[in-house]
Motif scaffolding. Structure first.
Motif, short mmCIF file in Angstrom:
data_model
loop_
_atom_site.label_atom_id
_atom_site.label_comp_id
_atom_site.label_asym_id
_atom_site.label_seq_id
_atom_site.Cartn_x
_atom_site.Cartn_y
_atom_site.Cartn_z
N THR A 31 27.90 125.53 53.05
CA THR A 31 26.77 125.58 52.13
C THR A 31 27.25 126.28 50.84
O THR A 31 28.25 127.00 50.85
N GLU A 100 23.70 125.35 59.09
CA GLU A 100 22.46 125.26 58.34
C GLU A 100 22.42 123.91 57.63
O GLU A 100 23.30 123.62 56.82
N ARG A 101 21.43 123.08 57.96
CA ARG A 101 21.24 121.78 57.31
C ARG A 101 22.53 120.94 57.28
O ARG A 101 22.89 120.37 56.25
#
Length: 111
Positions: A31, A100-101
């Motif tokens: 990220t 995350e995502r």
């Protein structure tokens, strides 16, 4: 690399594949504000992660062979055999990933 036979979540499999392709490929697995902790240092953000990987690649040549994984409280712990031109090689290291995502938000590497 036996991670091809070890079932890993896609972002983690992508990280181990990118590890052989260079710093830019590795940085894209994270990220934008991800954090990597390795060897007593913390690297925050993709550019810092890219620089961390570039410095490691300039200093060491190694192979990483994941051999087991477990999920504990949302953190994927991957155990890997690492061998290369560094003191103490070969060694088994633990890679702790928080996803995350579809990307890696945190990675901590420890003995």
């Amino acid at each position: 690399m036996s991670s091809l036979t070890l079932p890993l979540p896609e972002p983690i499999a992508a990280y181990f594949a990118a590890d052989t392709q260079g710093p830019d490929s590795v940085a894209q697995c994270f990220t934008p504000k991800a954090v990597v902790k390795d060897d007593g240092h913390t690297h925050t953000g993709r550019e810092a992660i890219r620089a961390w990987k570039a410095a490691a690649d300039a200093k060491y040549t190694c192979t990483t062979d994941p051999f087991s994984t477990e999920l504990v409280d949302g953190v994927h712990a991957v155990h890997a055999h690492v061998a290369g031109n560094f003191r103490g090689s070969p060694i088994d290291l633990k890679f702790f990933f928080r996803l995350e995502r579809g990307l890696i938000a945190n990675l901590e590497i420890s003995v």
